[in-house]
Scaffold this motif. Sequence first.
Motif, PDB file in Angstrom:
ATOM      1  N   ARG A  35      30.205  46.735  47.002  1.00  0.00           N
ATOM      2  CA  ARG A  35      31.318  46.546  47.939  1.00  0.00           C
ATOM      3  C   ARG A  35      31.955  45.175  47.770  1.00  0.00           C
ATOM      4  NH1 ARG A  35      30.356  49.474  53.729  1.00  0.00           N
ATOM      5  NH2 ARG A  35      29.652  51.482  52.925  1.00  0.00           N
ATOM      6  N   GLU A  36      31.139  44.155  47.544  1.00  0.00           N
ATOM      7  CA  GLU A  36      31.674  42.811  47.329  1.00  0.00           C
ATOM      8  C   GLU A  36      32.580  42.789  46.105  1.00  0.00           C
ATOM      9  OE1 GLU A  36      29.564  38.911  45.828  1.00  0.00           O
ATOM     10  OE2 GLU A  36      29.189  39.185  47.978  1.00  0.00           O
ATOM     11  N   SER A  37      32.162  43.414  45.043  1.00  0.00           N
ATOM     12  CA  SER A  37      32.955  43.465  43.822  1.00  0.00           C
ATOM     13  C   SER A  37      34.297  44.149  44.074  1.00  0.00           C
ATOM     14  CB  SER A  37      32.173  44.203  42.734  1.00  0.00           C
ATOM     15  OG  SER A  37      32.905  44.265  41.553  1.00  0.00           O
ATOM     16  N   VAL A  38      34.283  45.245  44.796  1.00  0.00           N
ATOM     17  CA  VAL A  38      35.518  45.959  45.126  1.00  0.00           C
ATOM     18  C   VAL A  38      36.435  45.062  45.954  1.00  0.00           C
ATOM     19  CG1 VAL A  38      36.454  47.876  46.498  1.00  0.00           C
ATOM     20  CG2 VAL A  38      34.530  48.269  44.941  1.00  0.00           C
ATOM     21  N   LEU A  39      35.874  44.360  46.917  1.00  0.00           N
ATOM     22  CA  LEU A  39      36.692  43.502  47.776  1.00  0.00           C
ATOM     23  C   LEU A  39      37.250  42.299  47.024  1.00  0.00           C
ATOM     24  CD1 LEU A  39      34.571  43.715  51.030  1.00  0.00           C
ATOM     25  CD2 LEU A  39      36.841  44.705  50.626  1.00  0.00           C
ATOM     26  N   VAL A  40      36.483  41.750  46.101  1.00  0.00           N
ATOM     27  CA  VAL A  40      37.002  40.652  45.276  1.00  0.00           C
ATOM     28  C   VAL A  40      38.170  41.167  44.441  1.00  0.00           C
ATOM     29  CG1 VAL A  40      36.493  39.125  43.321  1.00  0.00           C
ATOM     30  CG2 VAL A  40      34.882  39.296  45.225  1.00  0.00           C
ATOM     31  N   ARG A  41      38.019  42.328  43.857  1.00  0.00           N
ATOM     32  CA  ARG A  41      39.103  42.921  43.063  1.00  0.00           C
ATOM     33  C   ARG A  41      40.345  43.106  43.931  1.00  0.00           C
ATOM     34  NH1 ARG A  41      37.039  47.621  42.041  1.00  0.00           N
ATOM     35  NH2 ARG A  41      35.769  46.867  40.331  1.00  0.00           N
ATOM     36  N   ARG A  42      40.167  43.653  45.134  1.00  0.00           N
ATOM     37  CA  ARG A  42      41.307  43.853  46.037  1.00  0.00           C
ATOM     38  C   ARG A  42      41.954  42.531  46.413  1.00  0.00           C
ATOM     39  NH1 ARG A  42      39.193  47.304  50.837  1.00  0.00           N
ATOM     40  NH2 ARG A  42      41.195  46.640  51.685  1.00  0.00           N
ATOM     41  N   ALA A  43      41.142  41.514  46.659  1.00  0.00           N
ATOM     42  CA  ALA A  43      41.679  40.194  47.011  1.00  0.00           C
ATOM     43  C   ALA A  43      42.499  39.625  45.864  1.00  0.00           C
ATOM     44  CB  ALA A  43      40.546  39.245  47.398  1.00  0.00           C
ATOM     45  N   ARG A  44      41.987  39.723  44.640  1.00  0.00           N
ATOM     46  CA  ARG A  44      42.715  39.198  43.482  1.00  0.00           C
ATOM     47  C   ARG A  44      44.027  39.954  43.278  1.00  0.00           C
ATOM     48  NH1 ARG A  44      42.976  34.785  41.513  1.00  0.00           N
ATOM     49  NH2 ARG A  44      43.170  35.469  39.360  1.00  0.00           N
ATOM     50  N   VAL A  45      43.990  41.269  43.386  1.00  0.00           N
ATOM     51  CA  VAL A  45      45.191  42.072  43.205  1.00  0.00           C
ATOM     52  C   VAL A  45      46.236  41.713  44.263  1.00  0.00           C
ATOM     53  CG1 VAL A  45      46.097  44.437  43.360  1.00  0.00           C
ATOM     54  CG2 VAL A  45      44.067  43.955  41.981  1.00  0.00           C
ATOM     55  N   SER A  46      45.770  41.369  45.468  1.00  0.00           N
ATOM     56  CA  SER A  46      46.715  41.020  46.535  1.00  0.00           C
ATOM     57  C   SER A  46      47.176  39.571  46.453  1.00  0.00           C
ATOM     58  CB  SER A  46      46.100  41.306  47.908  1.00  0.00           C
ATOM     59  OG  SER A  46      45.085  40.369  48.204  1.00  0.00           O
ATOM     60  N   GLY A  47      46.683  38.824  45.452  1.00  0.00           N
ATOM     61  CA  GLY A  47      47.168  37.477  45.219  1.00  0.00           C
ATOM     62  C   GLY A  47      46.276  36.341  45.683  1.00  0.00           C
ATOM     63  N   ALA A  48      45.077  36.640  46.154  1.00  0.00           N
ATOM     64  CA  ALA A  48      44.158  35.583  46.598  1.00  0.00           C
ATOM     65  C   ALA A  48      43.696  34.753  45.405  1.00  0.00           C
ATOM     66  CB  ALA A  48      42.947  36.186  47.313  1.00  0.00           C
ATOM     67  N   SER A  49      43.547  33.463  45.628  1.00  0.00           N
ATOM     68  CA  SER A  49      43.054  32.565  44.577  1.00  0.00           C
ATOM     69  C   SER A  49      41.532  32.612  44.533  1.00  0.00           C
ATOM     70  CB  SER A  49      43.506  31.133  44.861  1.00  0.00           C
ATOM     71  OG  SER A  49      42.818  30.622  45.999  1.00  0.00           O
ATOM     72  N   TRP A  50      40.991  32.103  43.431  1.00  0.00           N
ATOM     73  CA  TRP A  50      39.533  32.023  43.331  1.00  0.00           C
ATOM     74  C   TRP A  50      38.973  31.081  44.386  1.00  0.00           C
ATOM     75  CZ3 TRP A  50      36.998  35.705  41.345  1.00  0.00           C
ATOM     76  CH2 TRP A  50      37.513  36.434  40.283  1.00  0.00           C
ATOM     77  N   THR A  51      39.728  30.063  44.747  1.00  0.00           N
ATOM     78  CA  THR A  51      39.293  29.139  45.792  1.00  0.00           C
ATOM     79  C   THR A  51      39.174  29.868  47.129  1.00  0.00           C
ATOM     80  OG1 THR A  51      40.317  27.276  44.647  1.00  0.00           O
ATOM     81  CG2 THR A  51      39.865  26.994  47.003  1.00  0.00           C
ATOM     82  N   GLN A  52      40.164  30.688  47.449  1.00  0.00           N
ATOM     83  CA  GLN A  52      40.125  31.440  48.708  1.00  0.00           C
ATOM     84  C   GLN A  52      38.973  32.442  48.720  1.00  0.00           C
ATOM     85  OE1 GLN A  52      44.206  32.760  48.209  1.00  0.00           O
ATOM     86  NE2 GLN A  52      44.753  31.765  50.163  1.00  0.00           N
ATOM     87  N   ILE A  53      38.788  33.120  47.613  1.00  0.00           N
ATOM     88  CA  ILE A  53      37.698  34.097  47.515  1.00  0.00           C
ATOM     89  C   ILE A  53      36.353  33.395  47.646  1.00  0.00           C
ATOM     90  CG2 ILE A  53      36.533  35.674  45.915  1.00  0.00           C
ATOM     91  CD1 ILE A  53      39.417  36.404  44.906  1.00  0.00           C
ATOM     92  N   ALA A  54      36.204  32.286  46.951  1.00  0.00           N
ATOM     93  CA  ALA A  54      34.943  31.534  47.008  1.00  0.00           C
ATOM     94  C   ALA A  54      34.655  31.083  48.432  1.00  0.00           C
ATOM     95  CB  ALA A  54      35.011  30.333  46.074  1.00  0.00           C
ATOM     96  N   GLU A  55      35.678  30.601  49.123  1.00  0.00           N
ATOM     97  CA  GLU A  55      35.495  30.160  50.506  1.00  0.00           C
ATOM     98  C   GLU A  55      35.038  31.325  51.389  1.00  0.00           C
ATOM     99  OE1 GLU A  55      38.587  28.990  53.851  1.00  0.00           O
ATOM    100  OE2 GLU A  55      38.454  27.449  52.295  1.00  0.00           O
TER     101      GLU A  55
END
Length: 78
Positions: A35-55
Amino acid sequence: MSDESMHQLLRATDGPEPLESLRAVAALRRETQRRESVLVRRARVSGASWTQIAEALGVSKQSAHRKYGGRGLLRNEP
């Protein structure tokens, strides 16, 4: 995995049999990672930065990128 299945596994982690509880914990870990992997993928596709995802994950940017950056998250790869 359905939410009900997740709840059943969570309840099983508190059972009387330690080995069954460990199996439930392992299954929960696998599903949580999926589920985490899916959500990271969704976040990246929606434009989230690696910094935002990491936070959001409570890890360093480098750690998040190392774990998910090279997995074809933005490409249609298996």
